[in-house]
Design a protein around this motif. Structure first.
Motif, short mmCIF file in Angstrom:
data_model
loop_
_atom_site.label_atom_id
_atom_site.label_comp_id
_atom_site.label_asym_id
_atom_site.label_seq_id
_atom_site.Cartn_x
_atom_site.Cartn_y
_atom_site.Cartn_z
N GLY A 8 -49.05 41.02 45.78
CA GLY A 8 -50.27 40.87 45.01
C GLY A 8 -51.39 40.44 45.94
N TYR A 15 -57.07 40.90 40.61
CA TYR A 15 -55.94 41.01 41.54
C TYR A 15 -55.32 42.40 41.45
CZ TYR A 15 -55.68 36.15 43.07
OH TYR A 15 -55.95 34.94 43.68
N LEU A 17 -51.98 45.11 43.13
CA LEU A 17 -50.68 45.25 43.75
C LEU A 17 -50.82 46.27 44.87
CD1 LEU A 17 -47.58 44.73 43.75
CD2 LEU A 17 -47.38 46.60 42.07
N LYS A 34 -44.98 48.97 38.97
CA LYS A 34 -46.11 48.99 38.05
C LYS A 34 -45.81 49.81 36.80
CE LYS A 34 -50.22 48.71 36.40
NZ LYS A 34 -51.38 49.33 36.96
N ALA A 128 -52.51 44.69 39.32
CA ALA A 128 -51.32 43.84 39.36
C ALA A 128 -50.86 43.44 37.96
CB ALA A 128 -51.60 42.60 40.20
N THR A 136 -55.17 41.26 35.79
CA THR A 136 -54.71 39.96 36.29
C THR A 136 -55.84 39.30 37.08
OG1 THR A 136 -52.50 40.90 36.49
CG2 THR A 136 -52.90 38.84 37.63
N HIS A 139 -53.76 34.31 40.78
CA HIS A 139 -52.47 34.57 41.44
C HIS A 139 -51.28 34.09 40.61
CE1 HIS A 139 -53.67 30.58 43.28
NE2 HIS A 139 -52.44 30.29 42.87
N VAL A 142 -50.13 36.88 38.50
CA VAL A 142 -49.37 37.89 39.24
C VAL A 142 -47.90 37.49 39.26
CG1 VAL A 142 -49.09 39.12 41.42
CG2 VAL A 142 -51.37 38.41 40.68
N VAL A 153 -47.37 37.02 47.18
CA VAL A 153 -48.71 37.09 46.59
C VAL A 153 -49.67 36.33 47.50
CG1 VAL A 153 -50.17 36.54 44.61
CG2 VAL A 153 -47.77 37.17 44.25
#
Length: 258
Positions: A8, A15, A17, A34, A128, A136, A139, A142, A153
């Motif tokens: 992440g 955020y 991915l 995902k 993410a 998102t 963190h 995530v 992350v």
């Protein structure tokens, strides 16, 4: 990420991915984690336009100038896909980025993100969160949504914005037009303002270049010549050779205004 991990990452919006493009196995893993919907493919991000240098000759000059004027920012550009993608090491995983006709590419305005991309090269990106869920914006979210499915992350607290990027259609930019798939953080009016300035500069340069070709060669007397001709060629950079082109100082000022 260099070893095939996915993680992440914070951005100038929400955020995301990410996986290194030169690790096709990681790109496939990110796509599967995902549970990507087919109508929402992954995109490619770069840390600066310098990462496109190896394929610069394969891209439109107008597109490249638009990129330089608009980035780094929360503007994603959808551009035609082509052989230029092969150089980034995606292999068969390239099918997960974009559509058969185009891909979205972006240079985010986020020091943390661009530093990471500098270290690993261009990255494949998706939001993410599982498809269909809210974006998102921290963190901790995530971790909550992706948990042990990611190797790590990069933590940077809350997102500066909870609005996604503006997605611009540049697939027909050579016709002098752009479109919009989504208006996000950057207003449509600002994107159009940037593009109009770049397009006008290109038109001016094209006109000046054409005008130069219409001039008689410097060593050829015209009908109005007195008959005394200096046959020495005009050197590049003299007043004669630059009088119909945009000077470097003008170009610099125009870029700063953008």
């Amino acid at each position: 990420m260099k070893n095939g991990g996915i993680c992440g990452m914070p951005t100038d919006t929400v955020y995301v991915l990410v996986a290194a493009c030169n690790r096709p196995d990681a790109v496939v893993k990110a796509y599967k984690v995902k549970k990507q919907a087919e109508d929402r493919p992954m995109s490619m991000w770069i840390s600066s336009i310098k990462q496109l240098e190896p394929v610069r000759h394969l891209l439109s000059p107008l597109l490249l100038d638009f990129m330089e004027a608009a980035w780094p920012s929360s503007i994603s550009m959808v551009i035609p896909r082509g052989p230029w993608m092969d150089i980034f090491g995606l292999g068969d995983a390239a099918k997960h980025i974009g559509t058969p006709q185009s891909i979205a590419i972006r240079n985010p305005d986020c020091a943390v993100a661009t530093h990471l991309i500098n270290l690993v090269g261009p990255i494949a990106v998706t939001s993410a969160n599982p498809t269909g869920e809210a974006d998102t914006t921290h963190h901790n979210q995530v971790y909550a949504k992706l948990g042990k499915k990611v190797e790590g992350v990069l933590c940077d607290g809350p997102s500066p914005e909870n609005i996604a990027s503006t997605v611009v259609d540049c697939t027909k930019i050579e016709t002098g037009q752009i479109g919009f798939f989504r208006v996000g953080l950057i207003p449509k009016s600002r994107v159009l303002e940037i593009f109009e300035e770049v397009r006008n500069r290109h038109r001016q340069e094209h006109t000046n270049h054409a005008f130069e070709h219409d001039l008689p060669p410097p060593d050829t007397p015209s009908e109005e010549s007195s008959g005394v001709v200096d046959t020495a060629p005009t050197e590049e950079g003299t007043e004669d050779s630059t009088s119909f082109t945009t000077s470097p100082e003008q170009s610099s000022d125009e870029e700063n205004e953008l």
